[in-house]
Structure formats: C-alpha cells, structure tokens
Design a protein around this motif. Structure first.
Motif, PDB file in Angstrom:
ATOM      1  N   PRO A 548       0.836  -1.204   0.000  1.00  0.00           N
ATOM      2  CA  PRO A 548       0.000   0.000   0.000  1.00  0.00           C
ATOM      3  C   PRO A 548       0.870   1.254   0.000  1.00  0.00           C
ATOM      4  N   ASN A 549       0.316   2.339  -0.430  1.00  0.00           N
ATOM      5  CA  ASN A 549       1.057   3.601  -0.512  1.00  0.00           C
ATOM      6  C   ASN A 549       0.106   4.741  -0.181  1.00  0.00           C
ATOM      7  N   PRO A 550       0.195   5.326   1.019  1.00  0.00           N
ATOM      8  CA  PRO A 550       1.241   5.229   2.042  1.00  0.00           C
ATOM      9  C   PRO A 550       1.302   3.835   2.676  1.00  0.00           C
ATOM     10  N   ALA A 602      11.856   5.938   9.061  1.00  0.00           N
ATOM     11  CA  ALA A 602      11.166   7.122   9.566  1.00  0.00           C
ATOM     12  C   ALA A 602      10.024   7.501   8.631  1.00  0.00           C
ATOM     13  N   ASN A 603       9.012   8.129   9.180  1.00  0.00           N
ATOM     14  CA  ASN A 603       7.913   8.600   8.349  1.00  0.00           C
ATOM     15  C   ASN A 603       8.410   9.654   7.364  1.00  0.00           C
ATOM     16  N   GLY A 604       7.894   9.606   6.141  1.00  0.00           N
ATOM     17  CA  GLY A 604       8.293  10.589   5.134  1.00  0.00           C
ATOM     18  C   GLY A 604       8.257   9.995   3.742  1.00  0.00           C
ATOM     19  N   MET A 605       8.836  10.756   2.787  1.00  0.00           N
ATOM     20  CA  MET A 605       8.837  10.366   1.383  1.00  0.00           C
ATOM     21  C   MET A 605      10.145   9.652   1.030  1.00  0.00           C
ATOM     22  N   TYR A 606      10.024   8.605   0.208  1.00  0.00           N
ATOM     23  CA  TYR A 606      11.174   7.836  -0.254  1.00  0.00           C
ATOM     24  C   TYR A 606      11.042   7.579  -1.755  1.00  0.00           C
ATOM     25  N   VAL A 607      12.162   7.182  -2.349  1.00  0.00           N
ATOM     26  CA  VAL A 607      12.168   6.767  -3.747  1.00  0.00           C
ATOM     27  C   VAL A 607      12.575   5.299  -3.801  1.00  0.00           C
ATOM     28  N   ILE A 618      11.946   4.097 -11.392  1.00  0.00           N
ATOM     29  CA  ILE A 618      11.705   4.474 -10.004  1.00  0.00           C
ATOM     30  C   ILE A 618      10.235   4.799  -9.771  1.00  0.00           C
ATOM     31  N   THR A 619       9.849   4.763  -8.508  1.00  0.00           N
ATOM     32  CA  THR A 619       8.548   5.227  -8.074  1.00  0.00           C
ATOM     33  C   THR A 619       8.684   5.776  -6.667  1.00  0.00           C
ATOM     34  N   LYS A 620       7.705   6.518  -6.218  1.00  0.00           N
ATOM     35  CA  LYS A 620       7.760   7.129  -4.893  1.00  0.00           C
ATOM     36  C   LYS A 620       6.946   6.321  -3.877  1.00  0.00           C
ATOM     37  N   LEU A 621       7.394   6.399  -2.634  1.00  0.00           N
ATOM     38  CA  LEU A 621       6.714   5.717  -1.531  1.00  0.00           C
ATOM     39  C   LEU A 621       6.594   6.661  -0.350  1.00  0.00           C
ATOM     40  N   SER A 622       5.420   6.727   0.230  1.00  0.00           N
ATOM     41  CA  SER A 622       5.196   7.478   1.462  1.00  0.00           C
ATOM     42  C   SER A 622       5.066   6.484   2.614  1.00  0.00           C
ATOM     43  N   VAL A 623       5.841   6.714   3.672  1.00  0.00           N
ATOM     44  CA  VAL A 623       5.794   5.856   4.858  1.00  0.00           C
ATOM     45  C   VAL A 623       5.099   6.603   5.981  1.00  0.00           C
TER      46      VAL A 623
END
Length: 625
Positions: A548-550, A602-607, A618-623
């Motif tokens: 899932p994303n986030p 940590a919570n935040g945005m990742y690639v 690539i794609t983005k992931l929010s944790v």
C-alpha cells in the motif's frame, strides 16, 4: 503580499502531463506556509521573499519561471524554509520565462537562501548582494533553511556591478542542518553557486556553462562538499576572470585575519570534484581570454581541495598571496589549514613555464597568471613558511610526495575521461584504462609474477603481500587525512566525481539537462524523458508499482519482468542515500513481488529504485507507520 494572475490555459505537447494548466504570477512576499504543486506553473516577478517563520514547499516536477523584464528572483529569508524535494525522474526546474531558443545568461535573478549560521562580517551579519532587502548571518552553525534536492536552475544570475551580483544559487549564512544535493545550475549570468559564510554541506552539484565562477566561497564559509562538477563553454567567460573555484576569506568589512587569527577563515572543503575547463587541448587558442584558473585561492583563503580533477585550464591553481591588510593565504598552506592533496591536474595551456601552480602577490596579475613574472618562481619570501624558513616555491609544494598530487600534459592521454569537452553530452566517467580506475602495478614479492588489475567494484586495499588482496588503482584517493576523514564524506575508491563500476556511474544522467536553451517547458508535472540515460526502462521490465502507498509496517514492490534478469531494488531517502535493500538477485519472467518492512524507516517520502540488468525505473513511496 502574494499576488496571483490567472494565465490562459495551455495545451501540453512535450515532456510532462498533457492537460491544461494555469500560471500563477508570484510577486512581493510569501507570508504564509505555501505549497506549489506540479499541476500548475509559477512565474516570479521581481524579488519574491519567503518571510521568516514560513515554509515554501515545492513538489517534484514543478516548473518555476523567472520573469525577464523584472528580473524575478526567489529569496528565502532568515528563519524561513524552502522544501524543494525533486526526484531523479521528476526534478524541480527553475528557468527563464523566455521561449525555447531565446533564453540567455541572466534572464532572471536566481535563487537566494539566507540563514542564521556564522559569517565573518565584523557586524555578524550583512545584507544580500544585488539589491534584495534580506540580511543573513547569525550564531547558529546548525541552522536549518530546509531542503533542496534534484533541482535545476537555468539562465539565472545577474552581475549588476562588481561585488553587486545575484548568482544562479546563492547560500548566505546557511546552516548545516539544511539538506542540499543533486543541484544543476546552467548558464548563470554570474557565478553558478556562491557561499557567503555559513556551514551548509552539499553533494552531487553541477555547474554548466557558467559565465563567471562555478563555485565562489567567501566570508568564512566552513561547509563540506563532495561529488562536484563544473563543465565550461570555451566561448563564455567574465571580464572579472572566470574560474571553477574562487575562494576568499577577507575583504573590507570582515575580520582581518591578522596576527595569525584563523578562527573566521574560509575553511571549506571540496572533495571528489571534476572541473573541466575551456581547453580541449593544451594548444587550443579558441577559449575566451577572460578564463583565468581552475582554482583561485586568495585573500587569506584556507579552502581545501582533495581527491579531485582539474582539467583543461590556462592555469590550474592560482595561489594569490594577500596584501598586508589581511591574513595570509600562504600561511594557511604552511600551517596545514589549506590542503591540496590527491589531486590530478591535466591539460594546462602550453607556455614557456609550468602553470600547474602559479603564485602571485597582492592580486597583481591575478587576471593574467600565464604571464611569466618573478613572483611565479621560488624567489619570493612568502613561501618560506612552508618548511621552517626553506623556500619551496609553488611547484615544489604541489609535487611534495606527501601530498600525492599528479599532473599530465593532456586530458585525453593522461586522465582519460569518456568525453569531457562535449557540451551536448559531457561524459566524465573514466575510461577503462584511466589511472583513476585501472592499475598494472606489480610488486616483486608476489609469487605469481602477473600484474594485478584494480577491481573498481571493491574497496581500496593496500596490503601488498598478495595480489589477491591488493586493490589500488593507478591514482588513489585518500580519506584518512584530517580534512577528508569527516563522516560526511562518502569513502570511495576513486578521485574525481565519478566511478566506473556500471551503467549508473554517471549520476548526472536523467535529471540533468544539457540543452535547456531548447527545452519546451510549456508542460506541467515535469518528468525526465524515459529514453535518456540511467532512466531507461530496460526492455525486460514493464511497470513498477508499490502498495500500500502510504505504507504502514510493510509494503510490496511489484515488477513486471519480461525475461529472466538480474534485479536490484533499493529504497532511497530524500538525500539520495540508500536506506534499505529490498532485493538483489535474479528474477524469473512474469509479475514478481518483493515484500519489505517499513517499521525501521522514519515517516516521510522515499524513492524506490529498481535496476533490471542495470537499467533503472523508479517510483515514490510514502511511509506513515
């Protein structure tokens, strides 16, 4: 106050999302927390200030244009923040508002970031050059002005008058809690980057086609910088004398640095730089005569250059001894505050004397260092501090075996980079036989009698007892000395800004743009052309998804593999650092899923980066744990 103007809708036809968008005209002050999204464009008119206590957030892929008539500029004031977090596939672009083909140096003012970190002005602060109202400087070296990653700044920078200039990207008293990496400044009308004091650190920085200096450091700047690039256009230079690095400590209004006081000296460090000058051969005569030097150390500077390449300059290193009004540049060499070590110089201009290192006094001939005068020799007294009263002279200093510098007569025959002088597509990765990534050293103690070739995929190993353990290229870096041992620096096994281990060694590929003059920016949600460079989607790979994303606790990466392939999946944080390896191995044909935990993130945005047979998507992931 912030003002907006609704422009006519545009139909998009190039890279980006094909949809109508609006252009918001931004002027005066941004006095609330503000969020710029990539479904719109933004036009800066005049000086635009983000005021103290407020944050400007810019999404990846956003295009911001500077107005040419009013010389638009974006100024982040002390106590404010910019959160400009582009990605490799979706860089943020600051550029000219002129049409493709009509853009030029100094079309707009550029980006200025002001902080509250120390500077060496006697007043403890100063007003920004070029006319903005803003002040900078303070007492907090750990000040935080936000984040800038994967950003391009094109055609900014204006030299209104000497010492009254706006650069492509200017850091004024910016602190080291600010995150800066993966920035390209192209065709700046003054310097690409200037650091007025402060402590901000940077990585993966590119200066391209600059008019004046690529990296200018002043006012007690004490930051660290690694993986630094400058590529020059031979036909464009400034009458003030163009250099890759220009470094000062003192001037009128700052502390003097006299009586041996080095507490507020410019002690910045540049490591793993590749500085490509205008001379594609030592005999080339077509360069603008205003080109001066690759590195200019003056006015009491103690800037250090380590593990770097200085290629194709009329003069490689110009040491400029200060007047008696200020602290001594040469004294900083003598006491080790200024270091020049493990560097390669190549392709300096053919003249009657050695220009790898030239010494001048009191600024005399600082614009014409290739004219032979007595102060370029070992006859002056200024160098006596280097060896307890024994005068060494500049060339002897450079060649001191303890400093492990080297020079070659040409770039092509010596350093051997891919294609460094090609402005349309500069390739700065070393060739397979470059001394940066190859060694044929043979030690007699080795029983095999076979030359050992350096393995660039492995770390350095100086154990000479066996060819099975020894692994050092022909020219090795040093991350042990007092400057390069700081944990900020990534310990790599090569000098210069690029390795040679695989297809992703050219970290400029994809997000950088070497033809901004003709790029169509009438788009929104700017994306990199997926057919270019490291962003090629390999023919064996289809779509990449994460869900899932986030993500909470765990997530799954899904890849469509069209043929059996080697696959490596890693997660990168906003600085580009790898925080987790999800998978590294061989995957069969079909849709493959790779599950991983996010509880240690940590919570935040990742690639999420997926390499399939060396090609990347690539794609983005929010944790949100």
């Amino acid at each position: 106050m912030k003002k907006f103007l609704l422009a006519s809708s545009l139909l998009l036809s190039c890279i980006g999302t094909s949809m109508a968008y609006t252009t918001n005209v931004i002027q005066d002050s941004i006095a609330t927390d503000t969020h710029w999204t990539c479904d719109q464009q933004y036009l800066l008119k005049g000086y635009v200030y983000v005021t103290a206590g407020h944050t400007l957030t810019i999404d990846s892929g956003v295009i911001i244009k500077g107005d040419k008539i009013t010389k638009g500029a974006l100024i982040i004031e002390r106590g404010a923040k910019i959160m400009a977090m582009g990605t490799l596939m979706h860089p943020i672009v600051f550029t000219s508002n002129q049409a493709p083909g009509n853009r030029s140096y100094g079309d707009w003012g550029g980006v200025i970031v002001c902080g509250q970190a120390p500077v060496n002005w006697t007043a403890g602060q100063a007003q920004v050059e070029g006319g903005p109202r803003s002040f900078y400087g303070g007492v907090n070296p750990n000040d935080n002005s936000g984040v800038m990653t994967y950003c391009r700044i094109e055609f900014g920078g204006i030299a209104f008058s000497p010492n009254n200039e706006v650069n492509g990207l200017t850091f004024c008293g910016v602190g080291n809690a600010t995150v800066v990496n993966h920035i390209q400044v192209s065709y700046s009308g003054d310097d690409s980057y200037e650091f007025f004091g402060g402590t901000v650190n940077t990585k993966n920085m590119v200066a391209f086609g600059t008019w004046d200096d690529d990296y200018d450091t002043d006012n007690g700047y004490a930051g660290m910088n690694q993986f630094i690039v400058a590529v020059r256009d031979a036909g464009a230079a400034d009458q003030s004398g163009s250099k890759a690095f220009e470094s000062d400590s003192y001037l009128s209004g700052t502390v003097s640095g006299l009586a041996g006081d080095t507490t507020k000296v410019n002690r910045s460090i540049f490591c793993n730089a590749t500085l490509v000058g205008p001379l594609n051969s030592p005999a080339f005569t077509g360069a603008d005569p205003n080109y001066v030097a690759g590195v200019h150390l003056r006015r009491g500077s103690a800037m250090s250059v380590l593990n770097s390449l200085i290629l194709g300059w009329p003069c490689a290193v110009l040491v400029d001894e200060s007047s008696s009004s200020y602290g001594s540049t040469v004294a900083n060499i003598g006491n080790g505050i200024l270091q020049f070590r493990n560097n390669i110089i190549a392709g300096t201009a053919n003249t009657s004397f050695n220009k790898d290192v030239v010494f001048v006094k009191d600024g005399a001939r600082s614009l014409t260092p290739t004219t032979a005068n007595s102060d370029t020799t070992a006859t002056g007294t200024d160098w006596s501090v280097l060896a307890g009263g024994v005068n060494l002279g500049p060339i002897t200093w450079f060649k001191n075996p303890a400093y492990k510098n080297k020079s070659y007569s040409t770039v092509s025959g010596g350093v051997q980079l891919g294609n460094p002088f090609n402005l349309a597509n500069p390739v700065l990765v070393p060739n397979s036989t470059s001394p940066i990534v190859y060694s044929s050293v043979h030690y007699p103690s080795w029983a095999t009698g076979v030359n050992d070739v350096f393995d660039p995929t492995m770390p350095l190993n100086y154990d000479t007892t066996s060819p099975a353990t020894y692994n050092v290229p022909g020219f090795a870096p040093d991350f042990v000395n007092s400057k390069a041992s700081n944990p900020f620096f990534t310990n790599v096994n090569y000098v210069g800004a690029f390795a040679r281990t695989g297809i992703n060694d050219n970290w400029m590929n994809g997000w950088c743009n070497f033809d901004p003059l003709n790029t169509d920016y009438d788009v929104t949600c700017y994306t990199v052309d997926p057919t270019v460079g490291v962003n090629d989607v390999y023919s064996n790979m289809g779509s990449i998804k994460v869900y899932p994303n986030p993500a909470q606790s765990q997530a799954t990466v899904s890849l469509d593999i069209k043929a059996s392939s080697s696959v490596k999946i890693v997660i990168l944080d906003r600085t580009g650092a790898v925080v987790k390896e999800v998978f590294n191995g061989t995957s069969a044909t079909g849709t493959q899923s790779y599950q991983f935990s996010t509880t240690d993130m940590a919570n935040g945005m990742y690639v999420i980066s997926a390499l399939v047979n060396g090609k990347q998507s690539i794609t983005k992931l929010s944790v949100m744990n």
